[in-house]
Design an enzyme around this catalytic site. Structure first.
Site, PDB file in Angstrom:
ATOM      1  N   GLU A  95      21.002  45.221 -25.997  1.00 42.05           N
ATOM      2  CA  GLU A  95      19.786  45.670 -26.675  1.00 42.05           C
ATOM      3  C   GLU A  95      20.068  46.111 -28.107  1.00 42.05           C
ATOM      4  OE1 GLU A  95      17.535  48.457 -24.336  1.00 42.05           O
ATOM      5  OE2 GLU A  95      17.336  47.056 -22.681  1.00 42.05           O
ATOM      6  N   LYS A 105       6.526  48.794 -17.548  1.00 41.34           N
ATOM      7  CA  LYS A 105       6.985  47.469 -17.946  1.00 41.34           C
ATOM      8  C   LYS A 105       6.044  46.484 -17.264  1.00 41.34           C
ATOM      9  CE  LYS A 105      11.997  48.437 -17.897  1.00 41.34           C
ATOM     10  NZ  LYS A 105      13.159  48.520 -16.962  1.00 41.34           N
TER      11      LYS A 105
END
Ligand code: PGA
Ligand code: ZN
Length: 433
Positions: free
Chosen positions: A206, A338
């Protein structure tokens, strides 16, 4: 009413170089929406399953079957359905696959279609997505408080350290812009510290620095040092947020710390986490216990819930009934949202609404496999969710999402930045440190 005219899928590629599903939805008016499915690496057991082709090609991650579902199953079922009625669209998708894990359709197919419809509806009314979301779900939009990764770890860094995300939050900032500035200083200070120790080794999935540390504590010390090197006093304007992602190294009441070659039972693990909460200015902690450790999560929340945000990610997988169950149990006090974890926009908003009913906080979140899709910046803002987590402060699949918030700030105004986590609310803000 503006009916859906066409649903088309295409194979594109995510930030890890794996194939993923992009969908274009066109309404009869000509309004068009597009979205791309993200992909997790540390996935919860109870989250929607991605449909992948398996076999040896593309490491089994091909999306031919998912694209077939988009064009041959979901698409035909949505033709003529009102594209501005997200609930009706998502209900039509769910009717095709009542399995809890979207095992037949695949969460990667459903999420791309569902989000593409949301984009098309925004285009239809001529509004930016965040504004459309605020109006559909009757919310006051606000710019979220970011959680930004400084060091990667866990499944995103070859399990180099146990903890998955070492992040900062800047709750003392007055604007979103200020958060970005402070984050940049801390990010590069952390890189300088790694370099000076001879431990600079690139970045993790990430975009956070690769965690070449000897222990989880060394990473925490380095993070505090980076905050200080950036000219901040840890626990004032800047604080720490951790995603432990404990399901990756814990199950059946045992937690295996690979770096230190230690194996802890739930109670000892909670004690260790408690020592970290005492020693470091930690404002938020995600999945501190494994998803199968209900008793542990309840015990942890009972002990620390008043002084730290406890976020359920794998523990509740953006599922409204799991959020309700956790709230009943007294586990967690915040939810990670999410959309692809549950599969449709409507269901994700239901999980968010469940969280707000329980006075939980909410963090809209990216996955470790991401793309140029910007939907989550708009969802976080439009829902007034309060917080946004998209990974680190490098790599464009991450930066694009922060940058989109800056563009939204131009219209919404810098004052619309949420000061969602007043320092006075926290134990260390009360001078106990
Ligand atoms: P994932 O991790 O996208 O790899 O599942 C993100 C998170 O745990 O928050
Ligand atoms: Zn997580």
């Amino acid at each position: 009413m503006t009916a859906i005219k066409s649903v088309r899928g295409r194979r594109v590629w995510d930030s890890r170089g794996h194939p993923t599903v992009e969908v274009d939805v066109v309404l009869v008016s000509g309004a068009m929406g597009r979205a791309i499915a993200p992909a997790g690496a540390s996935r919860g057991q109870r989250e929607a399953l991605d449909l992948r082709d398996g076999g040896t090609a593309l490491r089994g991650k091909g999306v031919g079957r998912a694209l077939h579902v988009v064009e041959q199953t979901i698409g035909p079922a949505l033709l003529g359905v009102d594209g501005t009625d997200q609930a009706a669209v998502d209900a039509a998708i769910l009717a095709l696959d009542p399995s809890p894990l979207k095992a037949t359709l695949g969460g990667n197919a459903t999420v791309a279609v569902s989000l593409a419809v949301l984009h098309a509806a925004a285009a239809e009314v001529g509004r930016p997505l965040w504004r459309h979301v605020a109006s559909v779900y009757d919310r006051v939009p606000s710019l979220p408080l970011p959680e930004v990764q400084i060091f990667g770890g866990g499944a995103h860094a070859g399990r180099r350290v146990d903890i998955q995300d070492f992040m900062i939050m800047v709750p003392g900032a007055a604007t979103f812009d200020e958060v970005m500035e402070v984050t940049s200083e801390v990010y590069f200070a952390a890189g300088d510290i790694m370099a000076s120790k001879g431990k600079l080794a690139g970045v993790a999935d990430e975009g956070g620095w690769w965690p070449a540390f000897a222990s989880n504590e060394e990473a925490l010390e380095a993070l505090v040092a980076a905050i200080e090197k950036a000219g901040e006093r840890p626990g004032e304007r800047v604080a720490i947020s951790l995603d432990i992602a404990a399901s990756e190294f814990g199950s059946n009441g045992r937690y295996r710390l690979a770096l230190e070659d230690r194996d802890l039972a739930t109670d000892a693990w909670i004690d260790l986490l408690g020592r970290w909460l005492d020693a470091y200015p930690i404002l938020s902690i995600e999945d501190p216990l494994a998803e199968d450790d209900r008793a542990g999560m309840v015990a942890f929340t009972e002990r620390f819930g008043a002084r730290v945000q406890i976020v359920g990610d794998d523990y509740v997988v953006t599922n409204a009934s799991l959020v309700d169950a956790a709230a009943r149990d007294g586990a967690c006090n915040a939810v990670l949202v999410k959309v692809n974890q549950v599969g449709t926009v409507t269901e994700a908003v239901e999980a968010f609404r469940a969280a707000t009913r329980h006075d939980w906080r909410a963090i809209v979140s990216a996955r470790s496999g991401e793309t140029e899709d910007l939907s989550i910046s708009h969802l976080a803002t439009g829902l007034g969710a309060g917080q946004l987590k998209v990974g680190s402060f490098t790599r464009s699949e991450r930066m694009a999402k922060w940058n989109e918030c800056l563009r939204i700030q131009d219209t919404l105004g810098a004052d619309a930045f949420v000061r969602g986590m007043p320092l006075a609310d926290t134990w260390w803000g009360q001078g106990e440190r």
